[in-house]
Write an enzyme that holds these catalytic residues in place. Structure first.
Site, PDB file in Angstrom:
ATOM      1  N   ASP A  13      39.233  36.334  36.466  1.00 59.07           N
ATOM      2  CA  ASP A  13      39.501  37.129  35.254  1.00 59.07           C
ATOM      3  C   ASP A  13      40.458  36.422  34.296  1.00 59.07           C
ATOM      4  O   ASP A  13      41.222  37.070  33.577  1.00 59.07           O
ATOM      5  CB  ASP A  13      40.066  38.516  35.621  1.00 59.07           C
ATOM      6  CG  ASP A  13      39.178  39.242  36.607  1.00 59.07           C
ATOM      7  OD1 ASP A  13      37.950  39.169  36.445  1.00 59.07           O
ATOM      8  OD2 ASP A  13      39.702  39.871  37.545  1.00 59.07           O
ATOM      9  N   LYS A  16      37.477  33.024  31.472  1.00 58.62           N
ATOM     10  CA  LYS A  16      36.602  31.840  31.474  1.00 58.62           C
ATOM     11  C   LYS A  16      35.377  32.056  30.594  1.00 58.62           C
ATOM     12  O   LYS A  16      34.932  31.142  29.917  1.00 58.62           O
ATOM     13  CB  LYS A  16      36.135  31.523  32.912  1.00 58.62           C
ATOM     14  CG  LYS A  16      37.254  31.138  33.852  1.00 58.62           C
ATOM     15  CD  LYS A  16      36.734  30.835  35.247  1.00 58.62           C
ATOM     16  CE  LYS A  16      36.231  32.041  35.988  1.00 58.62           C
ATOM     17  NZ  LYS A  16      37.231  33.061  36.307  1.00 58.62           N
ATOM     18  N   GLY A  40      32.335  38.702  36.596  1.00 60.12           N
ATOM     19  CA  GLY A  40      31.999  39.461  35.392  1.00 60.12           C
ATOM     20  C   GLY A  40      32.595  38.709  34.225  1.00 60.12           C
ATOM     21  O   GLY A  40      33.794  38.786  33.991  1.00 60.12           O
TER      22      GLY A  40
HETATM   23  P1  IMP Z   1      34.053  39.473  46.984  1.00 56.62           P
HETATM   24  O1  IMP Z   1      33.948  38.180  46.270  1.00 56.62           O
HETATM   25  O2  IMP Z   1      33.264  40.592  46.362  1.00 56.62           O
HETATM   26  O3  IMP Z   1      33.806  39.325  48.455  1.00 56.62           O
HETATM   27  O4  IMP Z   1      35.589  39.948  46.862  1.00 56.62           O
HETATM   28  C1  IMP Z   1      36.658  39.247  47.503  1.00 56.62           C
HETATM   29  C2  IMP Z   1      37.910  39.307  46.631  1.00 56.62           C
HETATM   30  O5  IMP Z   1      37.699  38.520  45.461  1.00 56.62           O
HETATM   31  C3  IMP Z   1      38.289  40.696  46.131  1.00 56.62           C
HETATM   32  O6  IMP Z   1      39.689  40.787  46.046  1.00 56.62           O
HETATM   33  C4  IMP Z   1      37.677  40.746  44.740  1.00 56.62           C
HETATM   34  O7  IMP Z   1      38.334  41.672  43.904  1.00 56.62           O
HETATM   35  C5  IMP Z   1      37.903  39.319  44.295  1.00 56.62           C
HETATM   36  N1  IMP Z   1      36.933  38.863  43.279  1.00 56.62           N
HETATM   37  C6  IMP Z   1      35.654  38.488  43.491  1.00 56.62           C
HETATM   38  N2  IMP Z   1      35.086  38.097  42.340  1.00 56.62           N
HETATM   39  C7  IMP Z   1      36.026  38.208  41.400  1.00 56.62           C
HETATM   40  C8  IMP Z   1      36.041  37.915  39.996  1.00 56.62           C
HETATM   41  O8  IMP Z   1      35.068  37.445  39.399  1.00 56.62           O
HETATM   42  N3  IMP Z   1      37.218  38.168  39.346  1.00 56.62           N
HETATM   43  C9  IMP Z   1      38.313  38.642  39.993  1.00 56.62           C
HETATM   44  N4  IMP Z   1      38.348  38.914  41.296  1.00 56.62           N
HETATM   45  C10 IMP Z   1      37.208  38.695  41.997  1.00 56.62           C
END
Ligand code: IMP
Length: 422
Positions: A13, A16, A40
């Site tokens: 976040d 990028k 996202g």
């Molecule tokens: P996962 O990637 O859904 O398995 O989540 C693992 C951790 O990474 C969690 O704390 C999510 O909130 C964080 N996370 C995953 N993708 C993003 C992102 O694009 N931005 C910020 N945090 C992320």
């Protein structure tokens, strides 16, 4: 300069999406190389804000070729939803977005597993995005994953999906969770395959050919250095390598092909989900940063945890990724703070350290701050570096000195025009 890699330097976040979009008019090929729809990436063009989860952010320019690389875990239904929404707003990507035949698929049973595993973790839940990312990479590492290349053969795809769904059901049953309907998942996968199969190809050759032809290639990282599976705050990380090495393997190019590594960092820090965050501010300042910076997850809508710029963590990210230059985003959000705090060290076991610790130590790290005077007023009209308040330029100079990398771009708002290059 033909190949640029762009990496998030914090917990994701960092903005990028905006930086990729703001630089992609000078790019021929833009590549996503790791992660999946957990990302996202918000891009604002004119009055319209778009959140892209799988489509590379640089694709909103009409002539850019996009690649979803082999390191990505791809949710076919999510990609089609995104493509349809883009087509409805005049961004037709047909014929210029390509999917690696080696990219692994995320299917509904991965999402169900993600939820079940989070429940099982109880108090120690990671706070995942529940997009099935971890379970899809588990299948990849376990050598049972289904790859995008299999979208080309509907009969085989159906059989593989049913087989994998049955195997997941055995696990789900042992976890006491409701089971998935393998046939329904296979039906959906086959329907998606009919539309996606023409986009599947050998993108490793495509990207290497582009490099050989001196085309400008941008590899767009997802998540951030502190969420990296190896170098982040394990186990509170994502399941891919957000590190430069993960980006290279995730599109199949040699390290020496990269000419420039750009890191993106916010002028403060945020984190979604669980895990250590030494400079988190639970008070008024943290709330103000959240409100002013609209710090709510673009994938899950969760409020982001907010705190101060952490130069111990930033230096770690810059150093381990060989970052040549930093793009500093959301500098405007600091306006109105009476003091701008910057973390210069951690107090740990009675001593001050300047390296980012592994394991549980980072949980116990107490930040040591240097305070800079705050500033007021809007930055969104600033068009040159000298238009920025002196105290902000001091913070930037201090950051450059500590991290041994130049800040070459400062973003002062979501619009493409609110981008100051030095
Ligand atoms: P996962 O990637 O859904 O398995 O989540 C693992 C951790 O990474 C969690 O704390 C999510 O909130 C964080 N996370 C995953 N993708 C993003 C992102 O694009 N931005 C910020 N945090 C992320």
């Amino acid at each position: 300069m033909t190949v640029t890699a762009l990496i998030g330097l914090q917990w994701g976040d960092e903005g990028k999406g905006k930086i990729v979009d703001a630089t992609s008019d000078a790019v021929d090929v833009v590549v996503r190389a790791q992660g999946g729809a957990n990302a996202g990436h918000t891009v604002k063009v004119g009055e319209t804000s778009r959140v892209l989860h799988l489509v590379p952010s640089g694709m909103l320019y009409p002539d850019t070729t996009g690649v979803i690389g082999n390191g990505v875990v791809l949710d076919p239904a999510q990609l089609l939803t995104e493509l349809d929404a883009l087509a409805a707003s005049g961004h037709d990507l047909e014929g210029r977005l390509w999917i690696s035949d080696r990219a692994h698929l995320v299917l509904p049973y991965h999402k169900r597993m993600d939820e079940a595993l989070e429940l099982l973790r109880g108090q120690s839940a990671l706070g995942t995005t529940k997009r099935g990312i971890g379970p899809a990479y588990m299948d990849k590492a376990g050598r049972t994953g289904i790859r995008a290349g299999e979208l080309r053969d509907p009969g085989l795809l159906r059989a593989r999906v049913c087989e994998e769904a049955a195997s997941k059901n055995r696990l789900l049953a042992s976890l006491g969770t409701s089971l998935v309907d393998g046939e329904a998942i296979a039906d959906e996968a086959v329907a998606c395959a009919a539309r996606l199969a023409p986009m599947v190809r050998d993108t490793v050759t495509l990207v290497n050919d582009a490099i050989d032809a001196d085309q400008r290639v941008l590899i767009e990282g997802a998540q951030g250095a502190l969420l990296d599976l190896d170098l982040g705050t394990y186990p509170f990380v994502t399941s891919s390598n957000c590190h430069l090495g993960g980006l290279l393997a995730g599109c199949g190019i040699p390290p020496r092909a990269v000419d420039r590594v750009v890191g993106v960092a916010k002028a403060y820090c945020t984190r979604v989900g669980s895990g250590p965050f030494p400079t988190e501010d639970h008070g008024e300042a943290g709330q103000e940063l959240r409100d002013k910076g609209h710090e709510y997850g673009s994938t899950t809508g969760r409020p982001r945890r907010c705190g101060w710029l952490d130069l111990v963590a930033l230096r770690w990210a810059v150093r381990t990724n060989g970052v040549d230059e930093i793009s500093l985003t959301k500098a405007d959000v600091l306006s109105g703070q009476s003091v701008i705090r910057v973390c210069t060290g951690y107090r740990l076991n009675g001593e001050e350290t300047h390296t980012f610790p592994g394991g549980g130590d980072v949980e116990r790290a107490e930040p040591v701050y240097r305070d800079f005077p705050g500033f007021d007023g809007e930055l969104s009209e600033a068009r040159s570096y000298d238009d920025l308040p002196e105290t902000l330029r001091d913070v930037i100079a201090f950051t450059e000195d500590t991290c041994k990398a130049s800040v070459t771009l400062v973003s002062t708002g979501p619009e493409r025009a609110q981008t100051i290059r030095r």
